[in-house]
Design an enzyme around this catalytic site. Structure first.
Site, PDB file in Angstrom:
ATOM      1  N   CYS A   1      49.141  54.989  36.847  1.00  0.00           N
ATOM      2  CA  CYS A   1      50.148  56.019  37.042  1.00  0.00           C
ATOM      3  C   CYS A   1      50.478  56.714  35.724  1.00  0.00           C
ATOM      4  O   CYS A   1      50.198  56.215  34.647  1.00  0.00           O
ATOM      5  CB  CYS A   1      51.416  55.461  37.665  1.00  0.00           C
ATOM      6  SG  CYS A   1      51.184  54.579  39.220  1.00  0.00           S
TER       7      CYS A   1
ATOM      8  N   ARG B   1      44.192  57.187  33.264  1.00  0.00           N
ATOM      9  CA  ARG B   1      44.910  55.978  33.662  1.00  0.00           C
ATOM     10  C   ARG B   1      44.580  55.585  35.095  1.00  0.00           C
ATOM     11  O   ARG B   1      44.843  54.448  35.503  1.00  0.00           O
ATOM     12  CB  ARG B   1      46.416  56.191  33.505  1.00  0.00           C
ATOM     13  CG  ARG B   1      46.851  56.430  32.072  1.00  0.00           C
ATOM     14  CD  ARG B   1      48.289  56.882  32.001  1.00  0.00           C
ATOM     15  NE  ARG B   1      49.208  55.807  32.340  1.00  0.00           N
ATOM     16  CZ  ARG B   1      49.738  54.976  31.446  1.00  0.00           C
ATOM     17  NH1 ARG B   1      49.422  55.090  30.175  1.00  0.00           N
ATOM     18  NH2 ARG B   1      50.587  54.045  31.815  1.00  0.00           N
TER      19      ARG B   1
ATOM     20  N   ASN C   1      56.727  54.326  37.648  1.00  0.00           N
ATOM     21  CA  ASN C   1      55.570  53.439  37.462  1.00  0.00           C
ATOM     22  C   ASN C   1      56.056  52.003  37.581  1.00  0.00           C
ATOM     23  O   ASN C   1      57.123  51.667  37.071  1.00  0.00           O
ATOM     24  CB  ASN C   1      54.944  53.613  36.079  1.00  0.00           C
ATOM     25  CG  ASN C   1      54.301  54.966  35.899  1.00  0.00           C
ATOM     26  OD1 ASN C   1      54.142  55.725  36.851  1.00  0.00           O
ATOM     27  ND2 ASN C   1      53.938  55.277  34.671  1.00  0.00           N
ATOM     28  N   GLY C   2      55.251  51.137  38.190  1.00  0.00           N
ATOM     29  CA  GLY C   2      55.612  49.733  38.306  1.00  0.00           C
ATOM     30  C   GLY C   2      55.811  49.326  39.749  1.00  0.00           C
ATOM     31  O   GLY C   2      55.398  50.023  40.682  1.00  0.00           O
TER      32      GLY C   2
ATOM     33  N   GLU D   1      30.296  41.124  30.520  1.00  0.00           N
ATOM     34  CA  GLU D   1      30.774  42.474  30.258  1.00  0.00           C
ATOM     35  C   GLU D   1      29.779  43.515  30.765  1.00  0.00           C
ATOM     36  O   GLU D   1      30.170  44.550  31.328  1.00  0.00           O
ATOM     37  CB  GLU D   1      31.047  42.650  28.762  1.00  0.00           C
ATOM     38  CG  GLU D   1      31.475  44.033  28.347  1.00  0.00           C
ATOM     39  CD  GLU D   1      32.801  44.477  28.932  1.00  0.00           C
ATOM     40  OE1 GLU D   1      33.117  45.674  28.820  1.00  0.00           O
ATOM     41  OE2 GLU D   1      33.529  43.640  29.515  1.00  0.00           O
TER      42      GLU D   1
ATOM     43  N   GLU E   1      31.741  48.448  37.769  1.00  0.00           N
ATOM     44  CA  GLU E   1      32.895  49.344  37.677  1.00  0.00           C
ATOM     45  C   GLU E   1      32.525  50.786  37.973  1.00  0.00           C
ATOM     46  O   GLU E   1      33.258  51.477  38.694  1.00  0.00           O
ATOM     47  CB  GLU E   1      33.491  49.286  36.262  1.00  0.00           C
ATOM     48  CG  GLU E   1      34.430  48.149  35.993  1.00  0.00           C
ATOM     49  CD  GLU E   1      35.009  48.240  34.590  1.00  0.00           C
ATOM     50  OE1 GLU E   1      36.228  48.154  34.459  1.00  0.00           O
ATOM     51  OE2 GLU E   1      34.231  48.387  33.628  1.00  0.00           O
TER      52      GLU E   1
ATOM     53  N   HIS F   1      21.313  26.099  39.520  1.00  0.00           N
ATOM     54  CA  HIS F   1      22.440  25.547  40.267  1.00  0.00           C
ATOM     55  C   HIS F   1      22.991  26.543  41.278  1.00  0.00           C
ATOM     56  O   HIS F   1      24.164  26.458  41.648  1.00  0.00           O
ATOM     57  CB  HIS F   1      23.547  25.109  39.294  1.00  0.00           C
ATOM     58  CG  HIS F   1      23.136  24.007  38.385  1.00  0.00           C
ATOM     59  ND1 HIS F   1      22.893  22.718  38.823  1.00  0.00           N
ATOM     60  CD2 HIS F   1      22.885  24.005  37.054  1.00  0.00           C
ATOM     61  CE1 HIS F   1      22.535  21.967  37.793  1.00  0.00           C
ATOM     62  NE2 HIS F   1      22.511  22.727  36.702  1.00  0.00           N
TER      63      HIS F   1
END
Length: 607
Positions: A2, A27, A98-99, A481, A488, A504
């Site tokens: 946000c 963001r 925001n939150g 990573e 992503e 395994h």
């Protein structure tokens, strides 16, 4: 996640509000909106989708004004839609937030019982109604917000306007970032300095519980107890041009190619005479490092992978036990803390909700000290930590972290070497580690020359649905990573394993349709890794090897990418670069949104 922008000025500021939102697109968000204080109330436009859609709507409606708030929303409560988009309105009041308000349900029931109607599925709408109710009771907008935030449980950064006070914006923060900007004849609020860089370089970083009153000609800050306080004004050194793509097609590609400079900046002034300067960590660093008997690293996402690499370095170089843990798991268990344990947090933004909550919990657990590795100087995590090392990556706009990760590795290597020195690390090994860091920017430049080769290699991955990444030692988290980057931004399902774990379970997945990416530095585990890869070839898997040039000869693989030779400290950084480029070029071929991948946000400021 946000973004918030608020402005009170003497001129029409709609364009600046929307441009501020555009600067915060990195963001992550799924809708956007603007509310302006008008002569007859609140004028508002909202749009599901991108800021450009909001901008087109503004042109169509002719919305303007001198005082307003704007927001980009990433859905938490309620699906992405125009009706759930911020700003929310109640009577004369409009709010952006925001939150997460954790007690929104009982507040909603309380307000409904008093006749307030809810039109959205969001938790934010209760804030608008609470402020409106307080103003109807005779409170000023500042008093109404101060009264309202006392009722809120959870995390929030809010900006509020009211047509009852047409030149005022009130902001408040608790657990989510909010900054104030100072101008001439106009003042600002935002969740990030990047939104305001074209307007001002003078900022106040609000502290936990602060409420700020913004008027066109004044700005006042009140602490959690309601007392007016003076907060230090900081001059930002960010360059507004740093958030432009320039010649690059995407921010991510620009940031990949900025890594030689970002790493050089992170090292600048921190090494002299072949030694790491202990004072870079803080005034008491020498004593605190000498007293450190264990290290506990807490982080999320990409920063967690950096912490996993650091665990190997710390134990190998300093000889003290080190654990690395995901912040969201740490905060919900009861950790046992040994005497002399250093608590180390890693965060790009310094506002990562789970990491910040873990840091606050750690202060109750008897840790020896708190140490932060971060990219944002005035962030909450930095302010809450005794020892700090800034990464100097500069603004990172692409959601998929690149230069933030490699500069974190450099900062952590400086720490591991200096902790090692304090614990009696062999002088030659220490000196070699420092030399590797000094040569690292040049090694990254050499590695970036592989861009064309990796662009060609990406064609073999573009149609795949799965990929397996392998590594050992410090290169297991590097493989993690690499897998994270690929999933992503290209949306290919990718997993990473320590290569010794192949037999395994993961070998069951290997066939000629599963690309297997191996990261192969020339270290003491290279022969073990080669043996593990024989298992892949025996099952018909297609192996793509990223190999240190000193061990590349004679390797049997579908494709071998030869990397510059690097030592134990430099190799994880060097090996990361081609994996970033691979993910980028695969995503471009698949036509995904590279800089703003679906469902993801850059700064995760909610739990």
């Amino acid at each position: 996640m946000c973004g918030i922008v608020g402005i009170s000025a003497q001129r029409n500021i709609v364009h600046h509000l929307i441009q501020g939102l555009a600067s915060l697109e990195y963001r992550g968000y799924d809708s956007a909106g603007v509310a302006m204080v008008a002569a007859d109330g609140i004028a508002r436009i909202r749009a599901k989708g991108k800021v450009r859609d909001l901008q087109a709507l503004q042109v169509e409606t002719g919305l303007d004004g001198h005082c307003g708030i704007a927001h980009t929303r990433w859905a938490t409560h309620g699906v992405p839609s125009e009706i759930n988009a911020h700003p929310h309105v109640s009577g004369h009041v409009s709010v952006v937030h925001n939150g997460i308000i954790e007690n929104h349900a009982p507040l909603r029931e309380e307000l409904r019982a008093e006749g307030y109607e809810f039109v959205s599925q969001t938790d934010t709408e209760v804030i608008a109604h609470l402020v409106e109710r307080a103003q109807r009771g005779g409170l000023s907008l500042l008093q109404a917000v101060q009264d309202t935030v006392k009722r809120l449980h959870g995390a929030y950064a809010i900006a509020v306007v009211s047509s009852r006070e047409p030149d005022v914006v009130i902001g408040a923060r608790y657990g989510a970032p909010l900054i104030a900007g100072l101008g001439e004849g106009e003042q600002y609020l935002a969740s990030d300095v990047h939104a305001l860089l074209p307007l001002t370089r003078r900022f106040i970083y609000l502290e936990e519980g602060d409420v700020v009153e913004v008027r066109r000609d004044s700005l006042r800050v009140f602490d959690v107890g309601g007392a007016e306080v003076q907060r230090e004004v900081k001059e930002s050194h960010f360059n507004a041009d740093a958030v432009e793509r320039g010649e690059f097609a995407h921010y991510m590609l620009k940031e990949i190619h900025e890594q030689p400079q970002a790493v050089a900046d992170t090292l600048e002034g921190r090494i002299a005479g072949g030694k790491v300067l202990t004072q870079i960590f803080g005034v008491d660093a020498e004593q605190l490092l000498a007293q450190t008997r264990a290290v506990h690293i807490i982080a999320c996402g990409t920063s967690y992978h950096a912490g996993l690499v650091a665990r190997y370095w710390i134990e190998q170089l300093a000889g003290v036990p080190c654990t690395t843990e995901i912040a969201s798991e740490y905060r919900y268990r009861d950790p046992v803390v040994q005497d002399g344990t250093l608590f180390l947090t890693i965060s790009q933004s310094g506002e990562t909700a789970d990491t910040l909550a873990a840091l606050k919990l750690a202060k109750e657990k008897g840790y020896h000290a708190q140490f932060a590795v971060c990219n944002v100087p005035e962030s909450s995590i930095v302010r809450e930590s005794k020892l700090v090392l800034m990464t100097r990556a500069g603004p990172e706009i692409g959601v998929a972290s690149t230069k933030a990760f490699t500069t974190q590795l450099v900062a952590l290597a400086l720490f591991a070497l200096e902790l090692g020195r304090a614990k009696g690390l062999d002088g030659e090994r220490y000196a070699d580690g420092v030399r590797q860091l000094e040569h690292l920017p040049a090694l990254i430049v050499e590695t970036l020359k592989l861009d064309d080769e990796i662009r060609e290699l990406a064609e073999a991955f573009a149609s795949k649905q799965d990929a397996l990444f392998l590594g050992r030692g410090t290169h297991w988290p590097v493989a993690m990573e690499g897998a994270l980057k690929l999933k992503e931004i290209s949306y290919i399902h990718a997993e990473a394993y320590a290569a010794g774990e192949l037999k395994h379970g993961p070998l069951a997945l290997v066939d000629d349709s599963m690309p297997v990416i191996a990261v192969m530095p020339n270290d003491r585990l290279i022969d073990k890794l080669k043996s593990n890869l024989e298992e892949v070839r025996a099952r018909g898997g297609k192996l793509y090897a990223f190999v240190d040039e000193t061990v590349a000869h004679g390797l049997d693989a579908a494709r071998v990418v030869v990397l510059p030779a690097a030592g134990e400290i430099a190799a994880p950084v060097v090996s990361t670069i081609p994996l970033q480029l691979l993910a980028y070029h695969v995503a471009v071929l698949r036509g995904t949104d590279v800089d703003q991948p679906r469902n993801l946000a850059k700064s995760v400021t909610v739990e």
